[in-house]
Scaffold this active site. Structure first.
Site, PDB file in Angstrom:
ATOM      1  N   ASP A   1      -7.533 -11.341  -8.073  1.00 36.27           N
ATOM      2  CA  ASP A   1      -6.580 -11.569  -9.160  1.00 36.27           C
ATOM      3  C   ASP A   1      -7.007 -10.750 -10.377  1.00 36.27           C
ATOM      4  O   ASP A   1      -8.066 -10.999 -10.959  1.00 36.27           O
ATOM      5  CB  ASP A   1      -6.539 -13.060  -9.497  1.00 36.27           C
ATOM      6  CG  ASP A   1      -5.425 -13.426 -10.462  1.00 36.27           C
ATOM      7  OD1 ASP A   1      -4.958 -12.538 -11.203  1.00 36.27           O
ATOM      8  OD2 ASP A   1      -5.031 -14.613 -10.483  1.00 36.27           O
TER       9      ASP A   1
ATOM     10  N   TRP B   1       2.385   2.947  -2.420  1.00 30.48           N
ATOM     11  CA  TRP B   1       2.042   3.870  -3.514  1.00 30.48           C
ATOM     12  C   TRP B   1       0.668   4.492  -3.290  1.00 30.48           C
ATOM     13  O   TRP B   1       0.497   5.705  -3.455  1.00 30.48           O
ATOM     14  CB  TRP B   1       2.082   3.124  -4.848  1.00 30.48           C
ATOM     15  CG  TRP B   1       3.446   2.996  -5.456  1.00 30.48           C
ATOM     16  CD1 TRP B   1       4.647   3.051  -4.802  1.00 30.48           C
ATOM     17  CD2 TRP B   1       3.751   2.791  -6.836  1.00 30.48           C
ATOM     18  NE1 TRP B   1       5.674   2.886  -5.686  1.00 30.48           N
ATOM     19  CE2 TRP B   1       5.153   2.721  -6.946  1.00 30.48           C
ATOM     20  CE3 TRP B   1       2.975   2.637  -7.972  1.00 30.48           C
ATOM     21  CZ2 TRP B   1       5.803   2.528  -8.163  1.00 30.48           C
ATOM     22  CZ3 TRP B   1       3.619   2.435  -9.202  1.00 30.48           C
ATOM     23  CH2 TRP B   1       5.013   2.382  -9.293  1.00 30.48           C
TER      24      TRP B   1
ATOM     25  N   ASP C   1       2.594  -1.551 -10.279  1.00 33.65           N
ATOM     26  CA  ASP C   1       3.860  -2.059  -9.756  1.00 33.65           C
ATOM     27  C   ASP C   1       3.789  -3.584  -9.663  1.00 33.65           C
ATOM     28  O   ASP C   1       4.488  -4.203  -8.873  1.00 33.65           O
ATOM     29  CB  ASP C   1       4.131  -1.441  -8.379  1.00 33.65           C
ATOM     30  CG  ASP C   1       5.613  -1.419  -8.031  1.00 33.65           C
ATOM     31  OD1 ASP C   1       6.442  -1.312  -8.959  1.00 33.65           O
ATOM     32  OD2 ASP C   1       5.953  -1.502  -6.836  1.00 33.65           O
TER      33      ASP C   1
ATOM     34  N   GLY D   1       0.761  -1.240   0.000  1.00 33.51           N
ATOM     35  CA  GLY D   1       0.000   0.000   0.000  1.00 33.51           C
ATOM     36  C   GLY D   1       0.790   1.289   0.000  1.00 33.51           C
ATOM     37  O   GLY D   1       0.208   2.367   0.118  1.00 33.51           O
TER      38      GLY D   1
ATOM     39  N   ASP E   1      -5.171  -5.633  -5.563  1.00 34.29           N
ATOM     40  CA  ASP E   1      -4.067  -6.581  -5.449  1.00 34.29           C
ATOM     41  C   ASP E   1      -4.623  -7.959  -5.139  1.00 34.29           C
ATOM     42  O   ASP E   1      -5.686  -8.089  -4.519  1.00 34.29           O
ATOM     43  CB  ASP E   1      -3.079  -6.170  -4.352  1.00 34.29           C
ATOM     44  CG  ASP E   1      -1.711  -6.814  -4.545  1.00 34.29           C
ATOM     45  OD1 ASP E   1      -0.758  -6.088  -4.903  1.00 34.29           O
ATOM     46  OD2 ASP E   1      -1.573  -8.039  -4.351  1.00 34.29           O
TER      47      ASP E   1
ATOM     48  N   LYS F   1       5.744  -0.832 -14.039  1.00 36.19           N
ATOM     49  CA  LYS F   1       7.051  -1.453 -13.847  1.00 36.19           C
ATOM     50  C   LYS F   1       7.262  -2.511 -14.918  1.00 36.19           C
ATOM     51  O   LYS F   1       6.376  -3.315 -15.194  1.00 36.19           O
ATOM     52  CB  LYS F   1       7.142  -2.096 -12.463  1.00 36.19           C
ATOM     53  CG  LYS F   1       8.436  -2.868 -12.232  1.00 36.19           C
ATOM     54  CD  LYS F   1       8.683  -3.142 -10.765  1.00 36.19           C
ATOM     55  CE  LYS F   1       7.707  -4.126 -10.178  1.00 36.19           C
ATOM     56  NZ  LYS F   1       7.981  -4.354  -8.743  1.00 36.19           N
TER      57      LYS F   1
END
Length: 210
Positions: A96, A62, A122, A60, A80, A162
């Site tokens: 998911d 970010w 990320d 958490g 997430d 990312k």
């Protein structure tokens, strides 16, 4: 079970890492926040009154940082597969991202016909130790995040993700260049030097007429 040399090295680095220590001092949930903070200070991608979606949000850091900038003016939606402790002004979905039901839950929160201003990702897969397999899994997640961004970004919106250098990187970079006005690479100081990770910042989404 004995620790591997690599895991022992990681633990030693982690406990002496300046960004880990700084995160503890400043009350952030992870050192990763300083990667986003550096990008924000350079590129100003987060502003009040925005709707921001983060993919791969746990633990958490970010989302915590973004919510602080929004300061109650805007929406922060985080997702997430792992659980995440509640954060003020952050709407969290656990699930998911690859599953349609989870994606639909995200769409429901955004709202039918609504768009978002910024998508940040990320996400990284669990590693197998087989480089080619891990790279393919990583690129699959990035491509899913890019697909979501291209579906739900407002015209002119931004996408930050990312990526690990390797197979698929160049193709992704070129694809994003056809969808956004500008695509930049960023390697924040908080990204460990030996890591192959980098961040792609795609700015100015070009939304085609519907």
């Amino acid at each position: 079970m004995a620790r591997s040399k690599s895991s022992g090295r990681w633990l030693k680095e982690h406990h002496s890492d300046v960004f880990v220590l700084k995160a503890r001092e400043e009350g952030f949930r992870s050192r990763a926040v300083y990667k986003l903070k550096e990008i924000q200070e350079k590129d100003r991608i987060i502003r009040p009154n925005m709707t921001v979606v983060e993919l791969g949000a746990a633990p958490g850091g970010w989302s915590q940082y973004v919510a602080g900038i929004l300061n109650g003016r805007g929406r922060m939606i985080a997702l997430d597969i792992l659980p995440m402790d509640a954060l003020p002004d952050v709407h969290f979905i656990q699930g998911d991202f690859r599953e349609e039901t989870v994606l639909n839950a995200l769409y429901d929160i955004i709202g039918e016909g609504n768009y978002v201003d910024l998508v940040i990702s990320d996400m990284a897969p669990n590693t197998s130790g087989i480089k080619s397999v891990d790279q393919a899994r990583s690129m699959h997640l990035v491509e899913l995040a890019a697909d979501f961004a291209q579906e739900r970004l407002v015209a002119g919106g931004d996408f930050l993700c990312k990526v690990f250098h390797g197979a698929g990187f160049d193709a992704l970079f070129q694809h994003l260049k056809t969808q956004f006005s500008t695509v930049l690479t960023r390697k924040p100081q908080a990204s460990r030097a030996r890591s192959q990770e980098t961040y792609l910042l795609a700015r100015g989404f070009i939304r085609s007429a519907e």
